[in-house]
Scaffold this motif. Structure first.
Motif, PDB file in Angstrom:
ATOM      1  N   LEU A 157      -5.465  -2.299  -1.776  1.00  0.00           N
ATOM      2  CA  LEU A 157      -4.992  -1.673  -2.960  1.00  0.00           C
ATOM      3  C   LEU A 157      -6.662  -1.256  -3.626  1.00  0.00           C
ATOM      4  O   LEU A 157      -7.326  -2.531  -3.582  1.00  0.00           O
ATOM      5  CB  LEU A 157      -4.032  -2.009  -3.982  1.00  0.00           C
ATOM      6  N   THR A 158      -6.588  -0.461  -4.390  1.00  0.00           N
ATOM      7  CA  THR A 158      -7.709   0.036  -4.930  1.00  0.00           C
ATOM      8  C   THR A 158      -6.941  -0.963  -6.829  1.00  0.00           C
ATOM      9  O   THR A 158      -6.276  -1.450  -6.627  1.00  0.00           O
ATOM     10  CB  THR A 158      -8.070   1.099  -5.579  1.00  0.00           C
ATOM     11  N   GLU A 159      -8.293  -0.940  -7.596  1.00  0.00           N
ATOM     12  CA  GLU A 159      -7.880  -1.775  -8.832  1.00  0.00           C
ATOM     13  C   GLU A 159      -6.458  -0.986  -9.308  1.00  0.00           C
ATOM     14  O   GLU A 159      -6.146  -1.809  -9.643  1.00  0.00           O
ATOM     15  CB  GLU A 159      -9.517  -2.106  -9.630  1.00  0.00           C
ATOM     16  N   PHE A 160      -7.149  -0.045  -9.814  1.00  0.00           N
ATOM     17  CA  PHE A 160      -6.384   1.621 -10.517  1.00  0.00           C
ATOM     18  C   PHE A 160      -4.957   0.981  -9.594  1.00  0.00           C
ATOM     19  O   PHE A 160      -3.554   0.902  -9.959  1.00  0.00           O
ATOM     20  CB  PHE A 160      -6.427   2.988  -9.616  1.00  0.00           C
TER      21      PHE A 160
ATOM     22  N   PHE B 198       3.935   5.502  -5.565  1.00  0.00           N
ATOM     23  CA  PHE B 198       4.271   6.044  -7.198  1.00  0.00           C
ATOM     24  C   PHE B 198       2.786   7.217  -7.612  1.00  0.00           C
ATOM     25  O   PHE B 198       2.768   7.613  -8.270  1.00  0.00           O
ATOM     26  CB  PHE B 198       3.883   5.192  -8.168  1.00  0.00           C
ATOM     27  N   VAL B 199       1.755   6.567  -7.062  1.00  0.00           N
ATOM     28  CA  VAL B 199       0.337   7.134  -7.144  1.00  0.00           C
ATOM     29  C   VAL B 199       0.066   8.407  -6.637  1.00  0.00           C
ATOM     30  O   VAL B 199      -0.726   7.784  -5.275  1.00  0.00           O
ATOM     31  CB  VAL B 199      -0.552   6.013  -7.487  1.00  0.00           C
ATOM     32  N   ARG B 200      -0.764   9.388  -7.170  1.00  0.00           N
ATOM     33  CA  ARG B 200      -0.343  10.641  -6.598  1.00  0.00           C
ATOM     34  C   ARG B 200      -2.251  10.056  -6.287  1.00  0.00           C
ATOM     35  O   ARG B 200      -2.451   9.363  -7.024  1.00  0.00           O
ATOM     36  CB  ARG B 200      -0.578  11.825  -6.955  1.00  0.00           C
ATOM     37  N   ASP B 201      -3.074  11.033  -5.737  1.00  0.00           N
ATOM     38  CA  ASP B 201      -4.539  10.910  -5.856  1.00  0.00           C
ATOM     39  C   ASP B 201      -4.515   9.899  -4.982  1.00  0.00           C
ATOM     40  O   ASP B 201      -5.454   8.697  -5.439  1.00  0.00           O
ATOM     41  CB  ASP B 201      -5.174  11.142  -6.721  1.00  0.00           C
ATOM     42  N   SER B 202      -4.018   8.769  -4.193  1.00  0.00           N
ATOM     43  CA  SER B 202      -4.184   7.109  -4.465  1.00  0.00           C
ATOM     44  C   SER B 202      -5.295   7.738  -2.559  1.00  0.00           C
ATOM     45  O   SER B 202      -6.084   8.972  -2.043  1.00  0.00           O
ATOM     46  CB  SER B 202      -3.183   6.937  -2.795  1.00  0.00           C
ATOM     47  N   ILE B 203      -6.607   6.706  -2.509  1.00  0.00           N
ATOM     48  CA  ILE B 203      -7.483   6.592  -1.339  1.00  0.00           C
ATOM     49  C   ILE B 203      -7.414   5.592  -0.370  1.00  0.00           C
ATOM     50  O   ILE B 203      -5.994   4.924  -0.464  1.00  0.00           O
ATOM     51  CB  ILE B 203      -8.621   5.300  -2.315  1.00  0.00           C
TER      52      ILE B 203
ATOM     53  N   GLU C 216      -3.951  -1.570  -7.854  1.00  0.00           N
ATOM     54  CA  GLU C 216      -2.810  -2.876  -8.299  1.00  0.00           C
ATOM     55  C   GLU C 216      -2.845  -2.600  -9.758  1.00  0.00           C
ATOM     56  O   GLU C 216      -1.488  -3.892 -10.216  1.00  0.00           O
ATOM     57  CB  GLU C 216      -4.008  -4.338  -8.568  1.00  0.00           C
ATOM     58  N   GLU C 217      -3.234  -2.456 -11.070  1.00  0.00           N
ATOM     59  CA  GLU C 217      -2.390  -1.480 -11.711  1.00  0.00           C
ATOM     60  C   GLU C 217      -1.222  -0.648 -11.890  1.00  0.00           C
ATOM     61  O   GLU C 217      -0.626  -1.135 -13.082  1.00  0.00           O
ATOM     62  CB  GLU C 217      -3.605  -1.621 -12.588  1.00  0.00           C
ATOM     63  N   ALA C 218      -1.059  -0.451 -11.162  1.00  0.00           N
ATOM     64  CA  ALA C 218       0.219   0.920 -11.169  1.00  0.00           C
ATOM     65  C   ALA C 218       0.807  -0.149 -10.760  1.00  0.00           C
ATOM     66  O   ALA C 218       2.364   0.150 -11.179  1.00  0.00           O
ATOM     67  CB  ALA C 218       0.116   1.569 -10.217  1.00  0.00           C
ATOM     68  N   LEU C 219       0.865  -1.911  -9.463  1.00  0.00           N
ATOM     69  CA  LEU C 219       1.933  -2.040  -9.037  1.00  0.00           C
ATOM     70  C   LEU C 219       2.691  -3.101 -10.019  1.00  0.00           C
ATOM     71  O   LEU C 219       2.998  -3.275 -10.198  1.00  0.00           O
ATOM     72  CB  LEU C 219       1.494  -2.314  -7.949  1.00  0.00           C
ATOM     73  N   SER C 220       1.354  -3.192 -10.710  1.00  0.00           N
ATOM     74  CA  SER C 220       1.516  -3.917 -12.043  1.00  0.00           C
ATOM     75  C   SER C 220       2.729  -3.937 -12.637  1.00  0.00           C
ATOM     76  O   SER C 220       3.346  -4.569 -13.531  1.00  0.00           O
ATOM     77  CB  SER C 220       0.254  -5.229 -12.531  1.00  0.00           C
ATOM     78  N   GLU C 221       2.524  -2.367 -13.473  1.00  0.00           N
ATOM     79  CA  GLU C 221       3.083  -2.130 -14.233  1.00  0.00           C
ATOM     80  C   GLU C 221       4.422  -1.254 -13.945  1.00  0.00           C
ATOM     81  O   GLU C 221       6.205  -1.946 -14.573  1.00  0.00           O
ATOM     82  CB  GLU C 221       2.585  -0.733 -14.440  1.00  0.00           C
ATOM     83  N   VAL C 222       5.048  -1.462 -12.774  1.00  0.00           N
ATOM     84  CA  VAL C 222       6.165  -1.429 -12.009  1.00  0.00           C
ATOM     85  C   VAL C 222       7.025  -2.382 -11.860  1.00  0.00           C
ATOM     86  O   VAL C 222       7.747  -2.652 -12.456  1.00  0.00           O
ATOM     87  CB  VAL C 222       5.704  -0.660 -10.113  1.00  0.00           C
ATOM     88  N   GLY C 223       6.201  -3.824 -11.382  1.00  0.00           N
ATOM     89  CA  GLY C 223       7.111  -4.787 -11.466  1.00  0.00           C
ATOM     90  C   GLY C 223       6.595  -5.203 -12.749  1.00  0.00           C
ATOM     91  O   GLY C 223       8.104  -5.879 -13.626  1.00  0.00           O
ATOM     92  N   ASN C 224       6.704  -5.311 -13.730  1.00  0.00           N
ATOM     93  CA  ASN C 224       6.424  -5.077 -15.672  1.00  0.00           C
ATOM     94  C   ASN C 224       8.021  -4.252 -15.935  1.00  0.00           C
ATOM     95  O   ASN C 224       8.703  -5.098 -16.104  1.00  0.00           O
ATOM     96  CB  ASN C 224       5.340  -5.077 -16.552  1.00  0.00           C
ATOM     97  N   ILE C 225       8.287  -3.322 -15.269  1.00  0.00           N
ATOM     98  CA  ILE C 225       9.180  -2.037 -15.985  1.00  0.00           C
ATOM     99  C   ILE C 225      10.245  -2.883 -15.383  1.00  0.00           C
ATOM    100  O   ILE C 225      11.331  -3.277 -16.328  1.00  0.00           O
ATOM    101  CB  ILE C 225       8.898  -1.017 -16.031  1.00  0.00           C
TER     102      ILE C 225
ATOM    103  N   LEU D  71       0.686  -1.055  -0.516  1.00  0.00           N
ATOM    104  CA  LEU D  71       0.282  -0.324   0.157  1.00  0.00           C
ATOM    105  C   LEU D  71       0.564   0.852  -0.339  1.00  0.00           C
ATOM    106  O   LEU D  71       1.342   1.678  -0.835  1.00  0.00           O
ATOM    107  CB  LEU D  71      -0.787  -0.137   0.985  1.00  0.00           C
ATOM    108  N   GLU D  72       1.906   1.036   0.607  1.00  0.00           N
ATOM    109  CA  GLU D  72       3.202   2.490   1.186  1.00  0.00           C
ATOM    110  C   GLU D  72       3.642   2.989  -0.202  1.00  0.00           C
ATOM    111  O   GLU D  72       4.308   3.634  -0.608  1.00  0.00           O
ATOM    112  CB  GLU D  72       3.627   1.966   1.934  1.00  0.00           C
TER     113      GLU D  72
END
Lengths: 395, 209
Positions: free
Chosen positions: B103-106, B93-98, B108-117, B87-88
């Motif tokens: 983790l929200t779906e949004f 990386f993601v601004r305007d987090s909830i 999770e996708e962001a974490l997936s992109e970080v992992g992917n890169i 979460l932290e």
């Protein structure tokens, strides 16, 4: 290229038309580009979300069709996928410039998207890349709303906490400021009543008695307010030790005996649960018993007994204090354990109640992981009881 | 399972550190925050050893992003972060987090992109230096205990699980003034590990000459 297969005696199926249909009718956008980013395939979803017909799109370079993508992250990601054969995910969190897609029926609503970039290998070693676009506008909007609600809730919580802190500080300050002079007033009235300045006329003695009694009530009220404030703000310290319940009950009866005599009421302790211990703060539990007993004594009819019982129910110990007084109307019970929630203001005055005792009892019992409640029928008395977990001595 | 000798280990650590440099550059550019990623150490372990080591390091659930890779080396690669830290981590990386506790779906996708890169950068650097081609699949976000994640990512049937070898990379993410511990886990069949030894020796020979 066309594929077909034959299974047992089944007819030969042409797979290519099926694949075309799967590709074109998908519920996400699908684009295939070649190594120089020329569009090779463009499905119906893309037509609907871009208003660019397949015939127009196919053959164009993606960056010619959408020049704003040139040099952007999406452009570099497609090139990297084509060069290295590694799939890429573009999430909406990091990719502000994406394909300019609009909802078919809401042309001014730019679609939020997740793009999966998947390199495709072909037998001829030609490089292609599939772009799969998922419309996540609805979930992004939901999360945006959730974020707004969460932010509003956080702001309200902050304001409430600030107000609560102010209130708590104010109550404590006013309480202390009132208590100091009041102590001095009570002491002075006591001295006057005791004849320090000589024998007073009967009328003056009577007025001093009224002043002293009301000052003492006011002092109790201030102490109770400070007490409940301390418990509610977690500032009161509880010292938990293993205590036999019998000790608590006997001691509390001893303390309440003078009041019972004053009101002409008997205190009857039924045989207490033997060898039962609780993990409790002795002084706090005595405060609870003192409250329950003094209420019962004040409401009990002259000559009648207030009965104190204790029994074990599984891992819980129950203690009850029963009187045969006027009872509590059903409609008052929901507020009974709230501050100033006693039955009747006129009754409170008569019996010296100030409406905080039961709220304090509830707060103390809850600190002991227990519960407190009452069973009563109007005109037939009341039975106040609390339950707290028993402590297995010697464990 | 042939262990890596110290020269191979140093060589491989350098390769991955170069890969992490590329990943950090890409991510800094995307996120707009200075990011540094390092690989302090790596180990080659059996799958069971890796499971118990990860279980010892992370007492609880993990968030993982996994993808498969294909070429002379075949297997799966998973980036793992303790779930409570994810979460932290994502919210840096993601601004305007909830401010929710999952983790929200949004996100999770962001974490997936970080992992992917990050994982693509590792694979790309390996492929470049080995002068080979390594392709990869799309990332998948997953949550679970290390044991469950590594069993899911095993290439083998349950009876052959012990033939899996795990290359465990400890990585440090420096995001602004924060440092996060994470792991990148390559799960490969013993045959791919033999190939890794061979490719690594070739690389060291070339670089040595």
């Amino acid at each position: 290229m066309s594929f077909s297969f034959k299974s047992n005696s089944e007819p030969v199926y042409e797979v290519k038309p099926l694949l075309n249909e799967v590709f074109n009718e998908g519920t996400s956008g699908q684009i295939v580009v070649d190594v120089s980013l020329h569009i090779v395939l463009w499905n119906n979803w893309m037509e609907n979300y871009t208003s660019v017909k397949r015939e127009v799109a196919i053959g164009q370079q993606l960056t010619d069709l959408y020049p704003q993508l040139e040099g952007q992250h999406i452009h570099r990601a497609i090139q990297a996928a084509l060069q290295t054969g590694k799939a890429r995910l573009l999430s909406p969190a990091f990719n502000k410039v994406t394909l300019p897609l609009f909802k078919p029926h809401e042309k001014d609503l730019l679609v939020e998207q997740i793009i999966h970039i998947k390199p495709l290998s072909t037998p001829g070693k030609e490089c292609f890349c599939l772009l799969q676009v998922t419309d996540v506008t609805a979930s992004i909007q939901r999360e945006k709303m959730l974020r707004e609600v969460a932010s509003e809730a956080a702001s309200l919580r902050q304001t409430a906490e600030h107000i609560s802190e102010l209130k708590s500080g104010f109550v404590t300050m006013v309480g202390h400021e009132l208590r100091t002079p009041l102590t001095s007033i009570i002491a002075s009235l006591g001295l006057l009543d005791g004849g320090v300045v000589g024998e007073l006329p009967e009328k003056a003695r009577s007025l001093i008695a009224v002043a002293k009694s009301n000052s003492e009530r006011l002092s109790t009220l201030i102490n109770d307010i400070l007490d409940i404030e301390k418990i509610e703000t977690g500032k009161r310290e509880f010292c938990f030790t293993a205590i036999p319940i019998e000790d608590v009950l006997r001691r509390s009866i001893e303390i309440s005996q003078p009041l019972a005599e004053k009101y002409g009421v008997k205190l009857v302790l039924e045989p207490a649960a033997e060898n039962v211990c609780i993990l409790a703060d002795f002084d706090s539990l005595m405060q609870v018993m003192d409250n329950l007993l003094s209420n019962a004594i004040k409401y009990e009819q002259v000559g009648q007994p207030v009965i104190i019982t204790s029994h074990v129910d599984g891992n819980l110990l129950s203690v009850s204090v029963t009187d045969s007084g006027p009872g509590i109307p059903e409609s008052f019970r929901p507020n009974l354990f709230r501050p100033f929630g006693q039955v009747d203001c006129s009754d409170q005055r008569k019996n010296g109640g100030i409406g905080l005792g039961l709220a304090i009892c509830k707060a103390i019992i809850e600190e002991h992981n227990g519960m407190i409640d009452v069973e009563s029928e109007e005109g037939k008395g009341a039975c106040f009881f609390f339950q707290i977990p028993r402590y297995h001595c010697g464990v | 399972m042939a262990a890596l000798n110290s020269i191979q280990k140093n060589g491989l650590t350098k390769v991955f550190n170069l890969g992490m440099g590329c990943a950090a550059n890409s991510m800094s550019e995307i996120v707009g925050t200075g990011i540094k990623i390092t690989v302090p150490y790596l180990e080659l372990l059996s799958r069971q050893e890796a499971v118990s080591q990860l279980a010892h390091l992370f007492n609880g659930q993990l968030s993982g992003v996994s993808q498969d890779f294909f070429g002379p080396l075949n297997g799966s690669v998973v980036m793992l972060i303790p779930k409570d830290k994810s979460l932290e981590f994502v919210r840096l990386f993601v601004r305007d987090s909830i401010p929710l506790d999952t983790l929200t779906e949004f996100e999770e996708e962001a974490l997936s992109e970080v992992g992917n890169i990050t994982m693509n950068a590792c694979l790309s650097k390996l492929a470049d230096l080995f002068e080979e081609e390594l392709s990869s699949s799309l990332p998948i976000y997953m949550v679970g205990a290390s044991k469950d994640i590594l069993v899911k990512k095993s290439l083998q049937s349950m009876s052959e699980l012990n033939q899996d070898v795990v290359l465990l990379l400890h990585i440090d993410f420096y995001v602004g003034s924060y440092v996060f511990d994470a792991y990148i886990v390559f799960v490969m069949h013993v045959i791919s590990v033999k190939e890794l030894h061979k490719l690594l020796d070739n690389l060291l020979e070339r670089k040595g000459s």
